[in-house]
Design an enzyme around this catalytic site. Structure first.
Site, PDB file in Angstrom:
ATOM      1  N   ARG A  12      28.547  38.417  68.791  1.00 22.19           N
ATOM      2  CA  ARG A  12      27.077  38.463  68.807  1.00 22.19           C
ATOM      3  C   ARG A  12      26.488  37.175  69.349  1.00 22.19           C
ATOM      4  NH1 ARG A  12      25.790  41.638  63.250  1.00 22.19           N
ATOM      5  NH2 ARG A  12      27.391  40.277  62.461  1.00 22.19           N
ATOM      6  N   LYS A  25      37.038  52.400  58.661  1.00 20.58           N
ATOM      7  CA  LYS A  25      37.168  53.602  57.806  1.00 20.58           C
ATOM      8  C   LYS A  25      35.837  54.320  57.618  1.00 20.58           C
ATOM      9  CE  LYS A  25      36.947  50.332  54.153  1.00 20.58           C
ATOM     10  NZ  LYS A  25      37.483  49.113  54.627  1.00 20.58           N
ATOM     11  N   LYS A  69      38.882  56.535  52.637  1.00 19.35           N
ATOM     12  CA  LYS A  69      40.295  56.527  53.038  1.00 19.35           C
ATOM     13  C   LYS A  69      40.964  57.862  52.718  1.00 19.35           C
ATOM     14  CE  LYS A  69      40.461  51.549  52.436  1.00 19.35           C
ATOM     15  NZ  LYS A  69      40.624  50.492  51.431  1.00 19.35           N
ATOM     16  N   ILE A 117      50.243  49.276  55.656  1.00 17.73           N
ATOM     17  CA  ILE A 117      51.163  50.399  55.390  1.00 17.73           C
ATOM     18  C   ILE A 117      50.987  51.447  56.495  1.00 17.73           C
ATOM     19  CG2 ILE A 117      51.878  52.129  53.702  1.00 17.73           C
ATOM     20  CD1 ILE A 117      50.315  50.523  51.581  1.00 17.73           C
ATOM     21  N   GLU A 142      45.137  53.404  62.509  1.00 15.08           N
ATOM     22  CA  GLU A 142      46.081  53.115  61.419  1.00 15.08           C
ATOM     23  C   GLU A 142      45.500  52.147  60.394  1.00 15.08           C
ATOM     24  OE1 GLU A 142      48.710  53.829  59.252  1.00 15.08           O
ATOM     25  OE2 GLU A 142      49.731  54.302  61.111  1.00 15.08           O
ATOM     26  N   VAL A 185      43.195  52.794  56.899  1.00 14.86           N
ATOM     27  CA  VAL A 185      43.681  53.199  55.565  1.00 14.86           C
ATOM     28  C   VAL A 185      44.876  52.346  55.173  1.00 14.86           C
ATOM     29  CG1 VAL A 185      44.615  55.077  54.159  1.00 14.86           C
ATOM     30  CG2 VAL A 185      43.016  55.593  55.991  1.00 14.86           C
TER      31      VAL A 185
HETATM   32  N1  NAP Z   1      39.305  42.229  56.502  1.00 12.31           N
HETATM   33  C1  NAP Z   1      40.167  43.117  56.065  1.00 12.31           C
HETATM   34  O1  NAP Z   1      41.063  42.809  55.262  1.00 12.31           O
HETATM   35  C2  NAP Z   1      40.108  44.543  56.554  1.00 12.31           C
HETATM   36  C3  NAP Z   1      41.041  45.482  56.061  1.00 12.31           C
HETATM   37  C4  NAP Z   1      41.020  46.793  56.543  1.00 12.31           C
HETATM   38  C5  NAP Z   1      40.068  47.172  57.462  1.00 12.31           C
HETATM   39  N2  NAP Z   1      39.146  46.243  57.891  1.00 12.31           N
HETATM   40  C6  NAP Z   1      38.159  46.705  58.866  1.00 12.31           C
HETATM   41  O2  NAP Z   1      38.267  45.911  60.041  1.00 12.31           O
HETATM   42  C7  NAP Z   1      36.996  45.800  60.668  1.00 12.31           C
HETATM   43  C8  NAP Z   1      36.681  44.326  60.891  1.00 12.31           C
HETATM   44  O3  NAP Z   1      36.660  43.684  59.623  1.00 12.31           O
HETATM   45  P1  NAP Z   1      36.627  42.086  59.486  1.00 12.31           P
HETATM   46  O4  NAP Z   1      37.020  41.795  58.087  1.00 12.31           O
HETATM   47  O5  NAP Z   1      37.335  41.456  60.602  1.00 12.31           O
HETATM   48  O6  NAP Z   1      35.050  41.833  59.641  1.00 12.31           O
HETATM   49  P2  NAP Z   1      34.339  40.425  59.911  1.00 12.31           P
HETATM   50  O7  NAP Z   1      35.205  39.302  59.510  1.00 12.31           O
HETATM   51  O8  NAP Z   1      32.981  40.548  59.313  1.00 12.31           O
HETATM   52  O9  NAP Z   1      34.216  40.383  61.483  1.00 12.31           O
HETATM   53  C9  NAP Z   1      33.369  41.240  62.212  1.00 12.31           C
HETATM   54  C10 NAP Z   1      33.190  40.602  63.565  1.00 12.31           C
HETATM   55  O10 NAP Z   1      32.436  41.494  64.386  1.00 12.31           O
HETATM   56  C11 NAP Z   1      31.342  40.807  64.927  1.00 12.31           C
HETATM   57  N3  NAP Z   1      30.222  41.730  65.106  1.00 12.31           N
HETATM   58  C12 NAP Z   1      29.574  42.429  64.149  1.00 12.31           C
HETATM   59  N4  NAP Z   1      28.623  43.197  64.714  1.00 12.31           N
HETATM   60  C13 NAP Z   1      28.681  42.953  66.038  1.00 12.31           C
HETATM   61  C14 NAP Z   1      27.958  43.424  67.161  1.00 12.31           C
HETATM   62  N5  NAP Z   1      26.963  44.280  67.012  1.00 12.31           N
HETATM   63  N6  NAP Z   1      28.283  42.984  68.393  1.00 12.31           N
HETATM   64  C15 NAP Z   1      29.286  42.112  68.545  1.00 12.31           C
HETATM   65  N7  NAP Z   1      30.020  41.608  67.533  1.00 12.31           N
HETATM   66  C16 NAP Z   1      29.701  42.039  66.289  1.00 12.31           C
HETATM   67  C17 NAP Z   1      31.020  39.729  63.919  1.00 12.31           C
HETATM   68  O11 NAP Z   1      30.310  38.707  64.544  1.00 12.31           O
HETATM   69  P3  NAP Z   1      29.537  37.571  63.677  1.00 12.31           P
HETATM   70  O12 NAP Z   1      30.608  36.629  63.319  1.00 12.31           O
HETATM   71  O13 NAP Z   1      28.576  37.050  64.665  1.00 12.31           O
HETATM   72  O14 NAP Z   1      28.913  38.258  62.497  1.00 12.31           O
HETATM   73  C18 NAP Z   1      32.421  39.313  63.491  1.00 12.31           C
HETATM   74  O15 NAP Z   1      32.998  38.430  64.410  1.00 12.31           O
HETATM   75  C19 NAP Z   1      36.019  46.543  59.744  1.00 12.31           C
HETATM   76  O16 NAP Z   1      35.854  47.862  60.198  1.00 12.31           O
HETATM   77  C20 NAP Z   1      36.726  46.539  58.398  1.00 12.31           C
HETATM   78  O17 NAP Z   1      36.350  47.617  57.560  1.00 12.31           O
HETATM   79  C21 NAP Z   1      39.155  44.955  57.472  1.00 12.31           C
END
Ligand code: NAP
Length: 432
Positions: free
Chosen positions: A50, A109, A209, A140, A133, A136
């Protein structure tokens, strides 16, 4: 052996947060393994963020863009990896990528459990792929297992511990008798729960999930709204305590069942008998227990979240997509490295030891002294029997095997130690 030259595959990454930045570092750090497995050189060409002014580590500065057009209109980019989360603009970005015939990988998810059916159809229409993958159970590989390895398994039910936050809280409540609010505060302090834990504790995250898992297992469209869920906010610690006394363990379970031609998918707190395989899945771990007509029962378990763990699932989806276009790992030798063997004597192990000893003063001190000289420390010791039939049963802290064996040789030679001691390794102790 050098990695295969292979085709060059370029990726557009959306989001560079917890998971996105780890995907970048895995693709860089594991480039050789990925090339070997996929038969292609895979790299990230552009990353959407962003705010370009935020300092970021890892990828070179000119990789970042704040304009989605730089990714979607680049014909060299054939895979879009969506890691921004939320439903908008993720849905629009993924739709546009599929419309243009690009393959998509996502960990989202919320989106897949609400719009998955539409996106799967779109990807089929456009003769491309969407893989998810990491949406969920983190690291795993349950979706791949369900879609590929269990294609003929005739799954009849899925029981899932698919939310690490609630499993951590319930484990703490059962283990220590802590109240819900205190266990939640503890989970937040340790980073197992978000500042706003509503999605997790209400069961909604688990419901999303389970909707995804049920859709795949039963080949039917199950959306988040189709899954009734109850959370753990009202659980009384007394229930956890009394359940324990009855030999039962409290879990937040996702349950999806096939009844002839209909399905039932729900999330609710449930008690499991302590000999059920899911009962021992504690802390922030996830597990999915599958039952099927031709597989009986199979359980998969492991870390359900975390940046690196989730990134590893994302990378495996990328490799699956690339492997379908290139010769892939089947065409390359499996054992392409020539690793040395790590010597047994340097392996760090935990040992159990039963020593037959003479029950007289000074014997235990002499044994402890001999182990101490070799820096082998005793974790527990109990004495069994008396007189000529006395035995010492000991468990040790993890130690290099050569130190333990050297100490044991000296101990065996001590006056007062009778039969040849036979150590047994303890797995799952504090060894690394
Ligand atoms: N973290 C986990 O353990 C985990 C586990 C399973 C699944 N997930 C899934 O993985 C995905 C990412 O999670 P995360 O933990 O990595 O999230 P995060 O740390 O909040 O990172 C999201 C990233 O996307 C950027 N972003 C958000 N909206 C945007 C937009 N409109 N345009 C461009 N960039 C944008 C954010 O930028 P800013 O930094 O500027 O906000 C940030 O860099 C999600 O769907 C989450 O449910 C995460």
């Amino acid at each position: 052996m050098a990695p295969p030259e292979g085709e060059k595959i370029q990726i557009g990454l959306l989001g560079y947060g917890t998971v996105g930045s780890q995907v970048y570092s895995l693709l860089e750090g594991q480039a050789r393994e990925i090339a070997q497995a996929s038969g292609a050189r895979v790299s990230i060409k552009r990353i959407l963020v962003r705010d370009l002014d935020v300092p970021r580590e890892g990828a070179p500065e000119d990789t970042f863009t704040d304009d989605f057009k730089d990714i979607i209109e680049d014909d060299d980019i054939s895979i879009v990896v969506e890691l921004i989360g939320g439903t908008e603009p993720a849905f629009d970005y993924i739709t546009e990528a599929l419309e243009r015939g690009k393959a998509v990988v996502t960990a989202n998810k919320q989106l897949i459990s609400q719009q998955g059916f539409y996106l799967f159809q779109l990807s089929q229409e456009k003769k491309t792929q969407i893989r998810f993958e990491a949406s969920v159970a983190g690291a795993i590989p349950v979706i791949k297992v369900l879609r590929e390895s269990m294609v003929a398994a005739e799954i009849t039910s899925i029981y899932g511990i698919v939310n690490g936050t609630t499993n951590y809280i319930l484990t703490e409540m059962s283990r220590t008798g802590t109240k819900y609010d205190d266990a939640l505060a503890c989970a937040q302090e340790w980073g197992y729960a978000e500042a706003d834990p509503t999605e997790d504790v209400s069961g909604k995250d688990a419901a999303a999930k389970m909707a995804i898992l049920a859709s795949i297992a039963f080949h039917s469209n199950v959306r988040l709204d189709d899954v009734d869920c109850a959370g753990i906010e009202d659980i009384n610690p007394l229930d956890a305590e009394y359940a324990g006394e009855l030999g039962l363990t409290l879990k937040l379970l996702g349950v999806a069942k096939l009844y002839d031609d209909s399905i039932n998918v729900r999330v609710y707190p449930a008690l499991l008998s302590q000999d059920h395989p899911l009962a021992s899945v504690g802390g922030a771990y996830n597990a999915v227990f599958l039952q099927g007509r031709s597989i009986d029962e199979i359980m998969l378990s492991g870390p359900g979240a975390g940046g690196m763990e989730t990134a590893s699932a994302v990378v495996s989806d990328i490799v699956s997509i690339v492997s379908r276009r290139t010769p892939g790992f089947l065409e390359y030798p499996i054992a392409y490295k020539e690793l040395d063997f790590f010597p047994d004597e340097n392996v760090v192990s935990t040992f159990y030891l039963r020593l037959e000893v003479e029950d007289k003063p000074g014997v235990l001190a002499a044994i402890a002294n001999e182990f101490g000289k070799h820096e082998v420390s005793i974790e527990q010791v109990i004495q069994k029997g008396r007189g000529v039939h006395a035995e010492l049963v000991m468990v040790f802290h993890a130690v290099a095997e050569k130190s333990f064996m050297a100490a044991l040789e000296k101990v065996s030679a001590l006056e007062g130690v009778k039969a040849e001691p036979r150590p047994i390794r303890v797995e799952g102790g504090d060894e690394q």
